[in-house]
Design an enzyme around this catalytic site. Structure first.
Site, PDB file in Angstrom:
ATOM      1  CG  LEU A  73      -2.791  -9.189   6.822  1.00  0.00           C
ATOM      2  CD1 LEU A  73      -1.633  -9.978   6.242  1.00  0.00           C
ATOM      3  CD2 LEU A  73      -3.601 -10.063   7.765  1.00  0.00           C
ATOM      4  N   GLY A  76       0.917   1.487   7.851  1.00  0.00           N
ATOM      5  CA  GLY A  76       1.865   2.427   8.413  1.00  0.00           C
ATOM      6  C   GLY A  76       1.835   3.711   7.617  1.00  0.00           C
ATOM      7  CB  VAL A  81       0.650  -5.549   5.115  1.00  0.00           C
ATOM      8  CG1 VAL A  81       0.840  -7.040   4.877  1.00  0.00           C
ATOM      9  CG2 VAL A  81       1.997  -4.855   5.075  1.00  0.00           C
ATOM     10  CE  LYS A  95       6.915  -3.217   3.668  1.00  0.00           C
ATOM     11  NZ  LYS A  95       8.203  -3.624   4.273  1.00  0.00           N
ATOM     12  CG  ASP A 191      14.004  -1.956  12.632  1.00  0.00           C
ATOM     13  OD1 ASP A 191      14.333  -1.575  13.777  1.00  0.00           O
ATOM     14  OD2 ASP A 191      12.861  -1.808  12.181  1.00  0.00           O
TER      15      ASP A 191
END
Length: 715
Positions: A73, A76, A81, A95, A191
């Protein structure tokens, strides 16, 4: 093509220093160094493994769930993920951390995320803590995020997005942040941005990505040398002094609020949206041209200006003058109400906001008002309860019915009197509040029916269902009282875990009264006892309080009889109350502290509040306290056959807490939050001890097996 976004919502704006960063480093500070897995990372990881509310997966189980990590999906700098299917029917997002040494970052994310249970937060389902296989399993969200809606176009242009729906999303995000900031240990997300606000099929927001969230200390402030956040959203004051407070989230929310009404990105070249908008306001310039043209009309102008002014308050550089999130949420609700009145919509969309309007009998509640609560029809209530024929419990002039939704989902139904307009208003307000106050250790309200004179509230139930040949449905309720009566002891670490989670549930119930001081009912208090503690198959407790649906002050439907039909007299509520409560005093939170002390003794001694011994009935509290007054150490004898010698130190500590809870003087009893904090410490220590014993035994068995294998080979 299906637009799918996983629960961790990969950021689309540059992240300053995130645990799962995009790789951009504009204005970044130095990233945190890797943690030695044998020091801090290992210690913090133990806190994850001691969290009994999480489901733990092996790496092989995760491999099966994700079908060999076949559907990627997102990815990073530090992880990937994957999409998966849990238990064959529940879509999840997994994750996975690339670097197995990042145990501290992984553990912190799990610990923080697991503290929050709210309808507007992506649910954390479990994790894997195996070496070099650190993974988090979360709810899968498949309808994009707020960033997609605001800034992405489809073949037909931009997604239509009314001002009313934008306000709905802003209100719910503000309320979940308020909830996080008001927790006993405040949680700072750190965040907040549109990419981290997922939206479900009803466009209800779900806050996600707790990779850089923080658990703050009691004063709500924390100093850090690592400036973490996203360009355009991070609080300038935090960048300057390194001090994190809930007001840092307030700043970020102010930026999101501007994006919602302008549909402009937070960063455009060298100037930020926050700077551009605030400078225009401060210089007295018009900002009409900044608002999104889709909603920029004469009818909406005053509302857009009010929202813009509220955003500017959130963006003030002076941290102390920024509003709290509760003030922001309240202001947004007032704007939403005014917008509805302007549009001539007399149906109150956010029933929890203060209002003098009263719903008419002819007005039906909107599903959007009540989050995940199901709004039932009268016919559905009668069908699930077989016309109220399946009795769950009758006591104290109150009748509760069992019910079944479909064929497998057990529920409990309570009738509430709503014969006046004000009753219906109060009932709907209560349902709206409860829809935002889900807790993992409470038998939560699952839905309701609003009637003209009688309404029904539907609670979660944890009964096992079975059906006879004649079609009769049997309900087997698993509650703590019956389990103590019917089975062998549970391990000490499990009993302590049950106590901790029950305390968490009680603290949550007390927070409802604290947050609603206008409540005229103390019915939420004085109902804590072992028969009202449901246990699921994993022994996770759910505190059942039938007065949740009436805690703002409503009447239940009473039986037309003067007798009380109790299945077993020793279960009666009176044995869990102190003398002051029984003598007619009003219940207060310290009443529940006393009741909790009784249940804690039941767990420690594995005896019910009234038990048989030597042919006669004994009262647990009287016998125990009499023994304790004579000799503190002798009181442990109540549990000497229940737990091993090594567990005595933990029993001593738990007993001390229980005795303090049972103090006759209300003022000397501890607060429930203090009880919870102390029990968490004991439970964590005992859990670690149990794991060490198990590991030692496993190692011993392995060593013995290898020894025999060696001897056999030598022969």
């Amino acid at each position: 093509m299906e637009s799918c976004v996983c629960a961790c919502a990969w950021p689309t704006a540059p992240t300053v220093v995130a645990l799962f960063a995009t790789g951009y480093e504009e204005g970044v500070d130095e990233a945190p160094h890797d943690v030695d897995p044998m020091t801090n990372g290992h210690v913090v990881l133990q806190r994850v493994e001691n969290n009994c509310s999480l489901r733990y997966f092996t790496e092989n189980e995760i491999r099966q769930i994700t079908r060999g990590y076949s559907i990627l999906l997102g990815k990073g700098a530090f992880g990937k993920v994957y999409k998966g299917m849990m238990d064959g029917r529940c879509p999840v997002a997994v994750k996975r951390y690339i670097h197995g040494t990042r145990k501290e970052e992984f553990a912190k994310e799990v610990i923080v995320h697991s503290q929050i249970n709210h309808k507007n937060v992506v649910r954390l389902l479990g994790c894997c803590t195996e070496e070099d296989a650190l993974m988090i399993v979360m709810e899968f969200i498949c309808n994009g995020n707020l960033n997609d809606i605001l800034h992405c176009s489809n073949t037909n242009g931009r997604v239509p997005f009314s001002l009313g729906k934008r306000l709905d999303i802003a209100i719910e995000v503000a309320e979940v942040l308020w909830c996080m900031h008001s927790m006993y240990n405040p949680v700072l997300h750190g965040d907040i941005k549109p990419a981290n606000i997922l939206v479900d099929e009803n466009l209800s927001p779900k806050l996600s990505d707790f990779g850089i969230a923080r658990l703050l200390c009691a004063n709500g402030a924390q100093h850090t040398n690592n400036i973490i956040g996203s360009i355009g959203y991070v609080d300038p004051a935090f960048c300057m002094n390194g001090i994190l407070t809930p007001k840092s989230d307030v700043y970020s929310f102010g930026v999101v609020l501007l994006e919602i009404i302008t549909r402009k990105k937070a960063v455009d070249g060298t100037i930020t949206l926050a700077q551009r908008f605030t400078e225009a306001i401060e210089q007295g310039k018009k900002v009409m041209h900044l608002f999104d043209e889709d909603i920029n009309n004469t009818k909406n102008m005053n509302f857009l200006e009010d929202i813009g002014k509220l955003a500017v308050k959130c963006l003030r550089r002076e941290v102390e003058v920024r509003p709290e999130m509760v003030e922001v949420a309240t202001s947004l609700r007032m704007i939403r109400k005014a917008l509805e009145e302007e549009e001539g919509n007399l149906i109150q969309h956010n029933i929890s906001a203060p209002s003098n309007s009263i719903p008419s009998k002819n007005v039906k509640p909107s599903a959007q008002q009540f989050g995940n609560l199901k709004i039932f029809k009268q016919e559905e209530i009668k069908l699930m309860t077989k016309n109220y024929s399946m009795k769950f419990r009758e006591e104290f002039c109150e009748r509760l019915c069992n019910g079944v939704i479909g064929t497998t989902h057990a529920v409990i139904v309570k009738q509430v009197r709503t014969s006046s307009e004000s009753d219906r208003m109060m009932f709907l307000k209560t349902m709206s509040i409860l829809s935002q106050k889900y807790h993992k250790n409470i038998a939560n309200v699952a839905g309701f029916h609003l009637g003209d004179s009688i309404s029904e509230c539907v609670y979660e139930s944890y009964c096992d269902l079975s059906q006879g040949n004649d079609g009769h449905i049997c309900f087997c309720n698993r509650n703590l009282y019956d389990i103590i009566c019917s089975r062998e002891k549970l391990p000490l670490h499990l009993c302590l875990s049950i106590a901790v989670q029950c305390a968490e549930g009680l603290v949550h119930i007390h927070s409802l009264l604290a947050e609603n001081p206008d409540s005229h009912s103390t019915g939420l208090l004085g109902n804590f006892r072992s028969i009202n503690i449901f246990l699921d198959k994993n022994f996770v407790p759910k505190v059942f309080n039938s007065n949740l649906s009436t805690f703002l002050g409503l009447s239940v439907m009473q039986k037309h009889t003067t007798t009380v039909d109790l299945p077993n007299d020793q279960r009666s509520k009176i044995y869990y109350l102190d003398g002051m409560d029984v003598s007619g005093q009003l219940f207060n939170p310290k009443s529940d502290v006393y009741s909790f002390g009784v249940v804690l003794l039941e767990l420690i001694t594995w005896k019910t509040v009234r038990y048989m011994s030597s042919g006669r009935v004994h009262m647990l509290t009287e016998d125990f306290l009499d023994t304790y007054r004579i000799d503190h150490s002798a009181a442990v004898s109540f549990g000497k056959k229940v737990y091993d010698e090594q567990g005595k130190c933990f029993i001593h500590e738990a007993i001390a807490i229980g005795v303090e809870c049972l103090q006759p003087d209300v003022q000397t009893r501890p607060e429930m939050s203090d009880v919870l904090s102390r029990l968490r410490t004991i439970s964590a220590a005992q859990s670690i001890r149990s794991k060490l014993i198990m590991a030692t035994q496993t190692k011993g068995c392995t060593s013995q097996t290898n020894k025999f294998a060696h001897l056999s080979h030598g022969t």
